[in-house]
Design a protein around this motif. Structure first.
Motif, PDB file in Angstrom:
ATOM      1  N   LEU A   1      14.090   4.324  25.702  1.00 15.81           N
ATOM      2  CA  LEU A   1      12.638   4.284  25.899  1.00 15.81           C
ATOM      3  C   LEU A   1      11.898   4.716  24.639  1.00 15.81           C
ATOM      4  CD1 LEU A   1      12.382   5.751  29.520  1.00 15.81           C
ATOM      5  CD2 LEU A   1      12.100   3.376  28.824  1.00 15.81           C
ATOM      6  N   LEU A   2      12.414   5.729  23.974  1.00 14.75           N
ATOM      7  CA  LEU A   2      11.776   6.188  22.739  1.00 14.75           C
ATOM      8  C   LEU A   2      11.849   5.117  21.653  1.00 14.75           C
ATOM      9  CD1 LEU A   2      13.066   9.870  22.670  1.00 14.75           C
ATOM     10  CD2 LEU A   2      10.695   9.139  22.996  1.00 14.75           C
ATOM     11  N   ARG A   3      12.990   4.441  21.575  1.00 16.20           N
ATOM     12  CA  ARG A   3      13.120   3.362  20.599  1.00 16.20           C
ATOM     13  C   ARG A   3      12.132   2.237  20.902  1.00 16.20           C
ATOM     14  NH1 ARG A   3      18.381   0.822  21.489  1.00 16.20           N
ATOM     15  NH2 ARG A   3      17.185  -0.027  23.227  1.00 16.20           N
ATOM     16  N   ASP A   4      11.969   1.916  22.182  1.00 14.26           N
ATOM     17  CA  ASP A   4      11.018   0.874  22.563  1.00 14.26           C
ATOM     18  C   ASP A   4       9.590   1.286  22.195  1.00 14.26           C
ATOM     19  OD1 ASP A   4      13.107  -0.597  23.562  1.00 14.26           O
ATOM     20  OD2 ASP A   4      12.736  -0.075  25.664  1.00 14.26           O
ATOM     21  N   GLU A   5       9.289   2.569  22.322  1.00 17.83           N
ATOM     22  CA  GLU A   5       7.951   3.039  21.970  1.00 17.83           C
ATOM     23  C   GLU A   5       7.727   2.961  20.465  1.00 17.83           C
ATOM     24  OE1 GLU A   5       4.091   4.574  22.133  1.00 17.83           O
ATOM     25  OE2 GLU A   5       5.384   3.487  23.540  1.00 17.83           O
ATOM     26  N   ILE A   6       8.738   3.296  19.690  1.00 21.59           N
ATOM     27  CA  ILE A   6       8.638   3.154  18.238  1.00 21.59           C
ATOM     28  C   ILE A   6       8.372   1.697  17.874  1.00 21.59           C
ATOM     29  CG2 ILE A   6       9.958   3.259  16.077  1.00 21.59           C
ATOM     30  CD1 ILE A   6      11.378   5.731  17.215  1.00 21.59           C
ATOM     31  N   ASP A   7       9.088   0.804  18.533  1.00 22.24           N
ATOM     32  CA  ASP A   7       8.917  -0.619  18.260  1.00 22.24           C
ATOM     33  C   ASP A   7       7.514  -1.077  18.646  1.00 22.24           C
ATOM     34  OD1 ASP A   7      10.351  -3.154  17.461  1.00 22.24           O
ATOM     35  OD2 ASP A   7       9.703  -3.731  19.470  1.00 22.24           O
ATOM     36  N   ARG A   8       7.012  -0.586  19.786  1.00 21.61           N
ATOM     37  CA  ARG A   8       5.673  -0.973  20.236  1.00 21.61           C
ATOM     38  C   ARG A   8       4.606  -0.494  19.256  1.00 21.61           C
ATOM     39  NH1 ARG A   8       1.217   0.716  22.187  1.00 21.61           N
ATOM     40  NH2 ARG A   8       1.889   2.893  21.987  1.00 21.61           N
ATOM     41  N   VAL A   9       4.718   0.749  18.817  1.00 17.96           N
ATOM     42  CA  VAL A   9       3.745   1.288  17.862  1.00 17.96           C
ATOM     43  C   VAL A   9       3.756   0.466  16.581  1.00 17.96           C
ATOM     44  CG1 VAL A   9       3.210   3.271  16.390  1.00 17.96           C
ATOM     45  CG2 VAL A   9       3.785   3.618  18.803  1.00 17.96           C
ATOM     46  N   GLY A  10       4.954   0.141  16.098  1.00 21.14           N
ATOM     47  CA  GLY A  10       5.058  -0.616  14.861  1.00 21.14           C
ATOM     48  C   GLY A  10       4.488  -2.011  14.964  1.00 21.14           C
ATOM     49  N   ARG A  11       4.587  -2.616  16.139  1.00 23.17           N
ATOM     50  CA  ARG A  11       4.134  -4.002  16.304  1.00 23.17           C
ATOM     51  C   ARG A  11       2.690  -4.114  16.766  1.00 23.17           C
ATOM     52  NH1 ARG A  11       8.351  -7.625  16.191  1.00 23.17           N
ATOM     53  NH2 ARG A  11      10.450  -6.754  16.361  1.00 23.17           N
ATOM     54  N   GLN A  12       2.194  -3.136  17.522  1.00 21.23           N
ATOM     55  CA  GLN A  12       0.909  -3.311  18.190  1.00 21.23           C
ATOM     56  C   GLN A  12      -0.211  -2.434  17.651  1.00 21.23           C
ATOM     57  OE1 GLN A  12       1.372  -3.029  22.461  1.00 21.23           O
ATOM     58  NE2 GLN A  12       3.129  -4.414  22.495  1.00 21.23           N
ATOM     59  N   THR A  13       0.048  -1.555  16.716  1.00 19.38           N
ATOM     60  CA  THR A  13      -1.027  -0.744  16.156  1.00 19.38           C
ATOM     61  C   THR A  13      -1.972  -1.628  15.363  1.00 19.38           C
ATOM     62  OG1 THR A  13       0.410   1.207  16.003  1.00 19.38           O
ATOM     63  CG2 THR A  13      -1.572   1.196  14.638  1.00 19.38           C
TER      64      THR A  13
ATOM     65  N   ALA B   1       8.811  10.675  17.840  1.00 23.23           N
ATOM     66  CA  ALA B   1       9.812   9.986  18.658  1.00 23.23           C
ATOM     67  C   ALA B   1      11.177  10.024  17.984  1.00 23.23           C
ATOM     68  CB  ALA B   1       9.370   8.542  18.910  1.00 23.23           C
ATOM     69  N   MET B   2      11.210   9.836  16.669  1.00 26.75           N
ATOM     70  CA  MET B   2      12.488   9.853  15.964  1.00 26.75           C
ATOM     71  C   MET B   2      13.102  11.254  15.945  1.00 26.75           C
ATOM     72  SD  MET B   2      12.222   7.107  12.839  1.00 26.75           S
ATOM     73  CE  MET B   2      10.990   8.026  11.947  1.00 26.75           C
ATOM     74  N   GLN B   3      12.262  12.260  15.833  1.00 29.36           N
ATOM     75  CA  GLN B   3      12.784  13.631  15.886  1.00 29.36           C
ATOM     76  C   GLN B   3      13.441  13.896  17.240  1.00 29.36           C
ATOM     77  OE1 GLN B   3      13.181  15.648  13.539  1.00 29.36           O
ATOM     78  NE2 GLN B   3      11.468  15.745  12.109  1.00 29.36           N
ATOM     79  N   ARG B   4      12.817  13.389  18.290  1.00 28.48           N
ATOM     80  CA  ARG B   4      13.386  13.573  19.623  1.00 28.48           C
ATOM     81  C   ARG B   4      14.704  12.822  19.773  1.00 28.48           C
ATOM     82  NH1 ARG B   4      14.905  16.648  23.627  1.00 28.48           N
ATOM     83  NH2 ARG B   4      14.918  15.585  25.649  1.00 28.48           N
TER      84      ARG B   4
END
Length: 578
Positions: free
Chosen positions: A118-130, A88-91
């Motif tokens: 949207l990509l930033r929100d996904e990064i945040d979701r992965v970091g919080r919900q994994t 996501a960060m590469q994108r």
């Protein structure tokens, strides 16, 4: 021996031996049927105790192997999550590079911004919900773990145009380039509180008041640079990039000419020229308008009449100094020169000269010294006339800042508060300045958040391996503010910094997986060795026990036969009674 009926010693002896052979037979059968040499404590009391300890260690090691495999699984979940975060960060970085291209319109960049959000929100979701088995994999952070967010933003601004564009402006309009000396860029060494000096350049001036300054340092007061508000920084119209441009004029002058002569108060304090030239590079019409609003035209002219005295550093003095240097610029152009650039070029080409000689040369002798210019061309009356002309022309209230090269000063393009320092870098990384070797201050360290897991990788207390997994939320990675519309360059810097952190975390996770894999092999080897040792104590030797069984069986049969004969001996006494 005597012949008796009450006591049959032979029968007792044979019975005893029969019992011994029977015990041996029973023990051999028990060992052969169970496969164990020790079936009860009486078989081998010491061996039983030793084998019990071996069993504890073996079972503990076997469980530790299972623990280790669970740990590997958890780390693999973290690695997979980090892989998706990296993608996501590469994108996002790719989109930032695209947005930085001048071919894109504002609407194009807004479209790119939508995907970035949207990509930033996904990064945040992965970091919080994994999670793994219901437990959070990554740590929770309340602030950026990469460093102080405000300081990082200021560093991004410095690396995204504030420095390189300022140097380019100074080269273009003043013809000045520093000599390659060092400059320290510091964010934490100076502060006089909010509303004071926002930034300053310091240097050591030779006591002889001849030569260049040494130990040049650009000091930024974070109290005035917070919040950073990239790309220009600060608030309108006195943006941070304009402040940096002002200070860089000082820095370049410190390392390109006989700057010490400007500070010789035994003759004339010429700091008005230093500050006026620094203001001219980015314009100061707003400051002048403010001074007129408080002092009036005549009041500001009176301040201008005092410029040849000691420098006090008030805002009104800055306004007067700016107007004085701008007036000098106009006068030299009227005389056929290039304005202030002629003064600066003379100072650069004549390292022993001071401002007096430079003004004399640039004006073709019209003004023989700095004081001569002030007293003849910018005294109270002349200054009042000049200031009033600016008011009447409307230049103090239009969008142009009054910067050199702009519409109000030189008839060029309008240089607004936003555009006077361009929002892109002409150099990359820490090498932002052509004329200096930069020594960069580090941003204050972030508060590291760590989710520590202690994996029990041994059979005993304390045999643990601690694994630390950092935070991965957008806040922790300093990704909350990603603005591709106006600050694409800063987004590139942010992504480089965040990806470096994520890569280090992923490398740590990978190393821990490998470490635990090695631990598993060691645990299995230890368990195998301990099992072999326990086997030698606890397991039955079938060859030996089979031989014992056969021997016991034979002895049992023989014992039965002899016991039968021994029991018949008392009958011999009956013959004596017949």
């Amino acid at each position: 021996m005597s012949l008796s009926i009450n006591t049959n010693i032979a029968a007792l002896n044979s019975a005893r031996n029969l019992q011994v052979s029977e015990n041996s037979l029973v023990q051999a059968q028990q060992r052969l049927s169970s496969g164990l040499r020790i079936n009860s404590a009486r078989d081998d009391a010491a061996g039983m105790a030793i084998s019990t300890r071996f069993t504890s260690q073996i079972r503990g090691l076997d469980q530790a192997v299972r623990n280790a495999n669970d740990g590997v699984s958890m780390l693999q979940v973290a690695d997979g999550a980090l892989s998706s975060v990296t993608d996501a960060m590469q994108r996002i970085r790719e989109l930032a590079v695209q947005a930085a291209n001048g071919s894109n319109s504002t609407s194009d960049r807004q479209a790119l911004q939508s995907e970035v959000d949207l990509l930033r929100d996904e990064i945040d979701r992965v970091g919080r919900q994994t999670t793994f088995n219901g437990q959070a994999v990554f740590a929770t952070a309340q602030s950026s773990v990469l460093g102080d967010s405000d300081q990082l933003a200021v560093l991004d601004g410095l690396r995204s145009g504030w420095l390189s564009q300022s140097e380019s402006l100074i080269q273009e309009y003043f013809g000045l380039t520093a000599d390659g000396g060092e400059i320290s860029i510091e964010l934490t060494s100076f502060s006089d509180g909010s509303g004071g000096t926002a930034a300053r350049v310091t240097g050591v001036v030779p006591g002889s008041f001849t030569g260049k300054a040494s130990d040049v340092t650009l000091q930024i007061d974070m109290a005035d640079f917070t919040p950073p508000n990239l790309p220009d920084g600060g608030t309108a119209p006195f943006y941070n990039d304009r402040i940096i441009a002002h200070e860089m004029v000082h820095a370049v002058m410190y390392r390109s000419m006989n700057i010490a002569s400007f500070f010789d108060t035994a003759s004339d304090d010429q700091r008005w020229f230093l500050e006026g030239a620094a203001e001219l590079i980015h314009g100061a019409d707003e400051r002048v308008a403010s001074s007129i609003g408080s002092l009036g035209v005549a009041g500001l002219a009176a301040v201008a009449d005092d410029l040849d005295g000691s420098w006090g550093g008030s805002s009104d003095e800055y306004s007067a100094a700016f107007l004085a240097v701008r007036k000098l610029h106009d006068e030299i152009k009227v005389l056929g020169g290039d304005g202030i650039k002629d003064v600066m070029s003379y100072l650069t080409n004549n390292q022993d000269a001071g401002l007096d000689e430079a003004i004399d040369a640039a004006s073709n002798g019209t003004y023989t010294s700095a004081d001569n210019f002030l007293t003849s061309a910018f005294n109270t009356a002349e200054a009042q006339t000049y200031i009033q002309a600016q008011v009447d022309s409307g230049s103090l209230s239009d969008s142009d800042t009054g910067a050199i090269g702009g519409a109000n000063v030189d008839g060029g393009a309008v240089r607004t508060a936003e555009s006077v320092v361009a929002n892109f870098a002409s150099r990359t990384g820490d090498d932002q300045l052509l004329g200096f070797a930069e020594n960069w201050d580090e941003a204050a360290a972030g508060v590291l958040a760590s989710n520590t897991k202690n994996f029990q990788l041994g059979a005993n207390v304390g045999e643990v391996v601690a694994v630390d997994i950092g935070a991965m939320s957008a806040l922790a990675l300093d990704l909350n503010d990603l603005d591709l519309v106006s600050a694409a360059n800063q987004v590139i810097n942010k992504m480089d910094r965040a990806m470096e952190y994520v890569s280090s975390q992923r490398a740590t996770v990978g190393a821990q997986i490998n470490r635990i894999g090695s631990a598993i092999i060691n645990l299995q080897t230890s368990s195998e060795s301990l099992t072999a040792s326990r086997s030698r104590i606890l397991d039955a030797d079938y060859a030996q026990e089979t031989a014992t069984l056969v021997k016991a069986q034979i002895l049992q049969q023989a014992g039965l036969a002899i016991t039968a004969q021994a029991n018949a001996l008392p009958q011999a006494a009956l013959a004596l009674l017949q």
